[in-house]
Scaffold this active site. Structure first.
Site, PDB file in Angstrom:
ATOM      1  N   ASP A   1      22.644  33.058  38.186  1.00 26.96           N
ATOM      2  CA  ASP A   1      23.616  32.595  37.244  1.00 26.96           C
ATOM      3  C   ASP A   1      23.260  32.354  36.046  1.00 26.96           C
ATOM      4  OD1 ASP A   1      25.812  31.400  36.259  1.00 26.96           O
ATOM      5  OD2 ASP A   1      25.913  29.701  37.737  1.00 26.96           O
TER       6      ASP A   1
ATOM      7  N   ASP B   1      28.739  31.269  46.716  1.00 24.46           N
ATOM      8  CA  ASP B   1      27.470  30.368  46.503  1.00 24.46           C
ATOM      9  C   ASP B   1      27.840  28.741  46.440  1.00 24.46           C
ATOM     10  OD1 ASP B   1      26.759  29.195  43.795  1.00 24.46           O
ATOM     11  OD2 ASP B   1      28.178  30.665  43.407  1.00 24.46           O
TER      12      ASP B   1
ATOM     13  N   CYS C   1      23.920  26.178  68.814  1.00 26.99           N
ATOM     14  CA  CYS C   1      23.181  26.621  67.388  1.00 26.99           C
ATOM     15  C   CYS C   1      21.785  27.074  67.732  1.00 26.99           C
ATOM     16  CB  CYS C   1      23.164  25.427  66.266  1.00 26.99           C
ATOM     17  SG  CYS C   1      22.586  26.124  64.917  1.00 26.99           S
TER      18      CYS C   1
ATOM     19  N   CYS D   1      19.288  27.226  65.634  1.00 24.88           N
ATOM     20  CA  CYS D   1      18.142  26.741  64.682  1.00 24.88           C
ATOM     21  C   CYS D   1      17.252  26.288  65.079  1.00 24.88           C
ATOM     22  CB  CYS D   1      19.116  25.992  63.350  1.00 24.88           C
ATOM     23  SG  CYS D   1      19.335  24.361  63.931  1.00 24.88           S
TER      24      CYS D   1
ATOM     25  N   CYS E   1      18.116  22.484  66.341  1.00 26.74           N
ATOM     26  CA  CYS E   1      18.682  22.319  67.370  1.00 26.74           C
ATOM     27  C   CYS E   1      18.010  22.749  68.708  1.00 26.74           C
ATOM     28  CB  CYS E   1      20.358  23.199  67.226  1.00 26.74           C
ATOM     29  SG  CYS E   1      21.334  22.317  66.095  1.00 26.74           S
TER      30      CYS E   1
ATOM     31  N   HIS F   1      19.618  23.873  59.672  1.00 30.54           N
ATOM     32  CA  HIS F   1      20.645  23.775  60.439  1.00 30.54           C
ATOM     33  C   HIS F   1      21.885  24.127  59.726  1.00 30.54           C
ATOM     34  CE1 HIS F   1      23.815  22.596  63.273  1.00 30.54           C
ATOM     35  NE2 HIS F   1      24.352  21.981  62.260  1.00 30.54           N
TER      36      HIS F   1
END
Length: 382
Positions: free
Chosen positions: A108, A279, A317, A319, A322, A348
């Site tokens: 950006d 984003d 989940c 991740c 989790c 997560h």
């Protein structure tokens, strides 16, 4: 105000760039799923880009971000030009080499950051003070291009004038027109053939100004187009109306990127309208404040109700958090300020956002995107 003819391309609308090409594989009403071809390789759309403001996502390693499945991350020119400096990054070869990220990167220009710091705008550029040491800096449209070419991301954004909302029509109009003139200068300044450049549509919530901005920038034949200046104080309904107005006049053959929007409903609503890229700092920022993003809504894990909770944040989940840690432990970590808690929640939340995008892609494939939007609205409210 018409674009300078010298900046116009004879194929501004009909043909996508060979450098930065979008191929649409499936459409569901206005939504589309596809693949973007770049000088580096390819990435799938729709795509969410985690924000690595200083080159890396806070509280997460780039290897962890890649393992989740992300193909693109974002870096911020404002912060990188101040520390460590574009020259330092260039000495490593590129931001990829400097950070160890092997996927795609977008930088950006810093327009939002300088706006939030009370920048002063002139025809020449934006003057602002460093958030680090208070020193004064001026960035011109040409300098923004040069800095991003030194940093070496795969996609760069033009310098624009972002306006917090609400604002007067005159303020919004002046900002959009200056953004247009800067966009012409940025287009002329670009020299790297391996880096895509995206123009930024402005116009606040003034629908006619959004349409005019999109039409103006389309004629400059950027490799892709972003819609900026939203999620800066307006309601979601106002945001979506402004988004619709801009999309009316942006080429369907090129990438469309909605900047800074990270709430699940807003993302899915934008995907349904034909936006490809997103984003936001929300997943990592919310994590650092103890909030988990789930398909049932937000979980504020600092609340006492989770103190003895032995369940994972979200049962299905995949991740790290989790799979290995109960809510009660994560609550303890974030409550006492242990950085590990914020790191686990960041992983997560990033996993949640990636799964949301994957669900959107699948829903486009089987024609069920409207159901996904509706169920997410029920879980997250509004």
């Amino acid at each position: 105000m018409e674009p300078d003819p010298k900046t116009e391309s004879s194929n501004a609308v009909s043909k996508p760039s060979k450098l930065f090409r979008l191929e649409i594989a499936k459409a569901d009403s206005g939504a589309r799923r596809g693949q973007v071809f770049t000088a580096r390789g390819t990435f799938q759309t729709p795509v969410f880009m985690p924000v690595g403001t200083r080159g890396t996502i806070k509280a997460a390693l780039v290897t962890q971000v890649a393992a989740i499945g992300y193909e693109v991350i974002l870096g911020n020119t404002y912060h990188l030009m101040l520390r460590p400096g574009a020259e330092v990054i260039k000495s490593f070869g590129s931001l990829h080499a400097f950070t160890g990220w092997h996927g795609h990167m977008l930088t950006d220009s810093g327009g939002f950051q300088v706006m939030s710091l009370g920048a002063k705008y002139s025809e020449s550029g934006a003057t602002f003070r460093s958030v680090y040491d208070g020193s004064s800096h001026t960035v011109t449209p040409e300098a923004a291009v040069e800095l991003q070419e030194m940093i070496g991301a795969d996609m760069q954004m033009v310098l624009d004038v972002c306006t917090m909302l609400p604002a007067s029509r005159e303020t919004i109009k002046d900002a959009a027109e200056l953004t247009h003139r800067w966009a012409e200068r940025a287009r002329r300044a670009k020299t790297r053939s391996d880096q895509a450049q995206l123009g930024i549509v402005q116009g606040g919530t003034e629908l006619d100004l959004r349409r005019e901005s999109a039409k103006y920038l389309e004629q400059l034949d950027f490799e892709g187009y972003a819609i900026g200046g939203l999620a800066v104080g307006e309601s979601r309904e106002e945001m979506l109306r402004a988004l619709d107005a801009a999309l009316e006049h942006l080429p369907t053959a090129k990438v469309r990127y909605l900047m800074g929007v990270g709430d699940p409903i807003g993302i899915l609503e934008a995907i349904s309208r034909g936006v490809d890229m997103f984003d936001c700092v929300a997943p990592s920022r919310m994590a650092r404040h103890g909030t988990a993003m789930t398909f049932a809504g937000k979980l504020h894990l600092k609340n006492l109700v989770y103190q003895r909770d032995q369940d994972p944040i979200e049962k299905d989940c995949p991740c790290e958090a989790c799979q290995n840690y109960p809510r009660g432990l994560i609550r303890h970590l974030v409550t006492v300020g242990e950085p590990t808690g914020g790191s686990l929640l960041t992983l997560h939340n990033l996993t949640f956002m990636h799964r949301l995008i994957e669900k959107a892609r699948k829903a486009i494939d089987d024609g069920s995107l409207a159901k996904l939007v509706s169920s997410t609205r029920d879980s997250w409210g509004n």
